[in-house]
Design a protein around this motif. Structure first.
Motif, PDB file in Angstrom:
ATOM      1  N   MET A   1      35.529  29.795  51.025  1.00  0.00           N
ATOM      2  CA  MET A   1      35.111  31.101  50.543  1.00  0.00           C
ATOM      3  C   MET A   1      35.950  31.481  49.330  1.00  0.00           C
ATOM      4  O   MET A   1      37.149  31.196  49.269  1.00  0.00           O
ATOM      5  N   ARG A   2      35.299  32.130  48.377  1.00  0.00           N
ATOM      6  CA  ARG A   2      36.015  32.748  47.264  1.00  0.00           C
ATOM      7  C   ARG A   2      35.922  34.253  47.457  1.00  0.00           C
ATOM      8  O   ARG A   2      34.851  34.784  47.745  1.00  0.00           O
ATOM      9  N   ILE A   3      37.047  34.912  47.311  1.00  0.00           N
ATOM     10  CA  ILE A   3      37.085  36.370  47.330  1.00  0.00           C
ATOM     11  C   ILE A   3      37.457  36.791  45.916  1.00  0.00           C
ATOM     12  O   ILE A   3      38.510  36.427  45.404  1.00  0.00           O
ATOM     13  N   LEU A   4      36.558  37.525  45.299  1.00  0.00           N
ATOM     14  CA  LEU A   4      36.699  37.910  43.902  1.00  0.00           C
ATOM     15  C   LEU A   4      36.801  39.423  43.825  1.00  0.00           C
ATOM     16  O   LEU A   4      36.030  40.133  44.464  1.00  0.00           O
ATOM     17  N   THR A   5      37.773  39.920  43.090  1.00  0.00           N
ATOM     18  CA  THR A   5      37.871  41.357  42.840  1.00  0.00           C
ATOM     19  C   THR A   5      37.485  41.596  41.387  1.00  0.00           C
ATOM     20  O   THR A   5      38.017  40.966  40.481  1.00  0.00           O
ATOM     21  N   VAL A   6      36.542  42.504  41.209  1.00  0.00           N
ATOM     22  CA  VAL A   6      35.990  42.745  39.885  1.00  0.00           C
ATOM     23  C   VAL A   6      36.157  44.208  39.526  1.00  0.00           C
ATOM     24  O   VAL A   6      35.761  45.098  40.284  1.00  0.00           O
ATOM     25  N   ALA A   7      36.759  44.456  38.388  1.00  0.00           N
ATOM     26  CA  ALA A   7      36.927  45.805  37.849  1.00  0.00           C
ATOM     27  C   ALA A   7      35.794  46.077  36.862  1.00  0.00           C
ATOM     28  O   ALA A   7      35.110  45.141  36.434  1.00  0.00           O
ATOM     29  N   PRO A   8      35.608  47.327  36.482  1.00  0.00           N
ATOM     30  CA  PRO A   8      34.574  47.624  35.474  1.00  0.00           C
ATOM     31  C   PRO A   8      34.775  46.854  34.166  1.00  0.00           C
ATOM     32  O   PRO A   8      33.819  46.591  33.449  1.00  0.00           O
ATOM     33  N   THR A   9      36.007  46.465  33.875  1.00  0.00           N
ATOM     34  CA  THR A   9      36.309  45.754  32.631  1.00  0.00           C
ATOM     35  C   THR A   9      36.305  44.233  32.782  1.00  0.00           C
ATOM     36  O   THR A   9      36.569  43.527  31.825  1.00  0.00           O
ATOM     37  N   GLY A  10      36.064  43.716  33.998  1.00  0.00           N
ATOM     38  CA  GLY A  10      36.056  42.265  34.219  1.00  0.00           C
ATOM     39  C   GLY A  10      36.796  41.886  35.480  1.00  0.00           C
ATOM     40  O   GLY A  10      37.157  42.724  36.299  1.00  0.00           O
ATOM     41  N   MET A  11      37.045  40.586  35.609  1.00  0.00           N
ATOM     42  CA  MET A  11      37.690  40.072  36.802  1.00  0.00           C
ATOM     43  C   MET A  11      39.135  40.556  36.914  1.00  0.00           C
ATOM     44  O   MET A  11      39.896  40.477  35.951  1.00  0.00           O
ATOM     45  N   ALA A  12      39.503  41.044  38.097  1.00  0.00           N
ATOM     46  CA  ALA A  12      40.887  41.439  38.354  1.00  0.00           C
ATOM     47  C   ALA A  12      41.646  40.309  39.040  1.00  0.00           C
ATOM     48  O   ALA A  12      42.821  40.091  38.777  1.00  0.00           O
ATOM     49  N   GLY A  13      40.988  39.580  39.917  1.00  0.00           N
ATOM     50  CA  GLY A  13      41.650  38.478  40.592  1.00  0.00           C
ATOM     51  C   GLY A  13      40.701  37.731  41.497  1.00  0.00           C
ATOM     52  O   GLY A  13      39.583  38.171  41.759  1.00  0.00           O
ATOM     53  N   GLU A  14      41.169  36.578  41.971  1.00  0.00           N
ATOM     54  CA  GLU A  14      40.375  35.793  42.907  1.00  0.00           C
ATOM     55  C   GLU A  14      41.276  34.932  43.760  1.00  0.00           C
ATOM     56  O   GLU A  14      42.389  34.589  43.380  1.00  0.00           O
ATOM     57  N   VAL A  15      40.764  34.600  44.933  1.00  0.00           N
ATOM     58  CA  VAL A  15      41.470  33.734  45.864  1.00  0.00           C
ATOM     59  C   VAL A  15      40.441  32.791  46.473  1.00  0.00           C
ATOM     60  O   VAL A  15      39.304  33.180  46.731  1.00  0.00           O
ATOM     61  N   LEU A  16      40.836  31.523  46.649  1.00  0.00           N
ATOM     62  CA  LEU A  16      40.001  30.535  47.312  1.00  0.00           C
ATOM     63  C   LEU A  16      40.637  30.198  48.648  1.00  0.00           C
ATOM     64  O   LEU A  16      41.844  29.923  48.718  1.00  0.00           O
ATOM     65  N   ILE A  17      39.824  30.219  49.704  1.00  0.00           N
ATOM     66  CA  ILE A  17      40.332  29.925  51.045  1.00  0.00           C
ATOM     67  C   ILE A  17      39.378  28.959  51.746  1.00  0.00           C
ATOM     68  O   ILE A  17      38.203  28.857  51.393  1.00  0.00           O
ATOM     69  N   TRP A  18      39.910  28.270  52.758  1.00  0.00           N
ATOM     70  CA  TRP A  18      39.100  27.412  53.617  1.00  0.00           C
ATOM     71  C   TRP A  18      39.854  27.154  54.902  1.00  0.00           C
ATOM     72  O   TRP A  18      40.983  27.628  55.097  1.00  0.00           O
ATOM     73  N   ARG A  19      39.238  26.379  55.780  1.00  0.00           N
ATOM     74  CA  ARG A  19      39.834  26.058  57.080  1.00  0.00           C
ATOM     75  C   ARG A  19      40.147  24.571  57.120  1.00  0.00           C
ATOM     76  O   ARG A  19      39.360  23.749  56.679  1.00  0.00           O
ATOM     77  N   GLU A  20      41.315  24.252  57.651  1.00  0.00           N
ATOM     78  CA  GLU A  20      41.685  22.873  57.956  1.00  0.00           C
ATOM     79  C   GLU A  20      42.113  22.856  59.414  1.00  0.00           C
ATOM     80  O   GLU A  20      43.168  23.410  59.749  1.00  0.00           O
ATOM     81  N   GLN A  21      41.279  22.273  60.254  1.00  0.00           N
ATOM     82  CA  GLN A  21      41.462  22.271  61.696  1.00  0.00           C
ATOM     83  C   GLN A  21      41.630  23.693  62.206  1.00  0.00           C
ATOM     84  O   GLN A  21      40.700  24.470  62.139  1.00  0.00           O
ATOM     85  N   TYR A  22      42.812  24.048  62.685  1.00  0.00           N
ATOM     86  CA  TYR A  22      43.022  25.380  63.257  1.00  0.00           C
ATOM     87  C   TYR A  22      43.834  26.294  62.345  1.00  0.00           C
ATOM     88  O   TYR A  22      44.343  27.315  62.783  1.00  0.00           O
ATOM     89  N   ASN A  23      43.945  25.907  61.086  1.00  0.00           N
ATOM     90  CA  ASN A  23      44.715  26.689  60.120  1.00  0.00           C
ATOM     91  C   ASN A  23      43.825  27.177  58.986  1.00  0.00           C
ATOM     92  O   ASN A  23      42.957  26.445  58.509  1.00  0.00           O
ATOM     93  N   GLY A  24      44.089  28.384  58.526  1.00  0.00           N
ATOM     94  CA  GLY A  24      43.484  28.863  57.299  1.00  0.00           C
ATOM     95  C   GLY A  24      44.330  28.371  56.133  1.00  0.00           C
ATOM     96  O   GLY A  24      45.546  28.209  56.259  1.00  0.00           O
ATOM     97  N   VAL A  25      43.698  28.102  55.029  1.00  0.00           N
ATOM     98  CA  VAL A  25      44.413  27.624  53.842  1.00  0.00           C
ATOM     99  C   VAL A  25      44.077  28.528  52.662  1.00  0.00           C
ATOM    100  O   VAL A  25      42.906  28.794  52.385  1.00  0.00           O
ATOM    101  N   ILE A  26      45.117  29.008  52.012  1.00  0.00           N
ATOM    102  CA  ILE A  26      44.966  29.723  50.752  1.00  0.00           C
ATOM    103  C   ILE A  26      45.227  28.685  49.673  1.00  0.00           C
ATOM    104  O   ILE A  26      46.363  28.269  49.456  1.00  0.00           O
ATOM    105  N   GLY A  27      44.158  28.243  49.042  1.00  0.00           N
ATOM    106  CA  GLY A  27      44.267  27.140  48.095  1.00  0.00           C
ATOM    107  C   GLY A  27      44.567  27.568  46.677  1.00  0.00           C
ATOM    108  O   GLY A  27      45.058  26.786  45.882  1.00  0.00           O
ATOM    109  N   TYR A  28      44.256  28.817  46.367  1.00  0.00           N
ATOM    110  CA  TYR A  28      44.413  29.284  44.988  1.00  0.00           C
ATOM    111  C   TYR A  28      44.354  30.796  45.000  1.00  0.00           C
ATOM    112  O   TYR A  28      43.519  31.387  45.679  1.00  0.00           O
TER     113      TYR A  28
END
Length: 140
Positions: free
Chosen positions: A45-72
């Motif tokens: 999943m990508r979680i994107l935060t968008v302001a009226p002026t453009g992108m504020a930030g983003e994070v990429l996440i996924w699952r590996e077995q029983y752990n969540g991973v914040i990849g970026y």
């Protein structure tokens, strides 16, 4: 004042824009095959935060077995130190909880002390140091 968008980067145009930002930020030339190795992971999943002026930030996440991973995680320069990254981390942790994942990990480079502080403030703790790059001192 930001909108939050959850997606899985399935849109080819969004993948293109992500790669352009990533390559510019890290001065690399990653391609769609490189990105696909992450997008194709379970519960990506990508979680994107968008302001009226453009992108504020983003994070990429996924699952590996029983752990969540914040990849970026990345915050646009004009939105740094305003709580955007902390908010995105909290959204990522909520997504992990919805998947019944109560352990998460992220690999952070030691040379980014602000990122280490961010992760620590979000409840993450350093479990191991994978590699330390030596500093270079230049003496006059």
């Amino acid at each position: 004042g930001c909108a939050v968008v959850y997606d899985n980067l399935s849109d080819p145009l969004e993948r293109k824009y992500f790669l352009e930002r990533y390559n510019a930020l890290y001065n690399v030339e990653r391609d769609l095959a490189w990105l696909s190795q992450f997008v194709d992971r379970p519960d990506f999943m990508r979680i994107l935060t968008v302001a009226p002026t453009g992108m504020a930030g983003e994070v990429l996440i996924w699952r590996e077995q029983y752990n969540g991973v914040i990849g970026y995680i990345q915050t646009s320069k004009r939105w740094r130190r305003l709580g955007v990254a902390s908010y995105m981390l909290s959204l990522a942790c909520e997504a992990f909880e919805q998947q019944n994942l109560y352990c998460a990990e992220a690999n952070i480079r030691v040379r980014y002390p602000h990122a280490l502080k961010l992760m620590s403030s979000a409840g993450f703790s350093q479990t191991e140091l994978l590699m330390r790059y030596p500093g270079i001192d230049i003496n006059p």
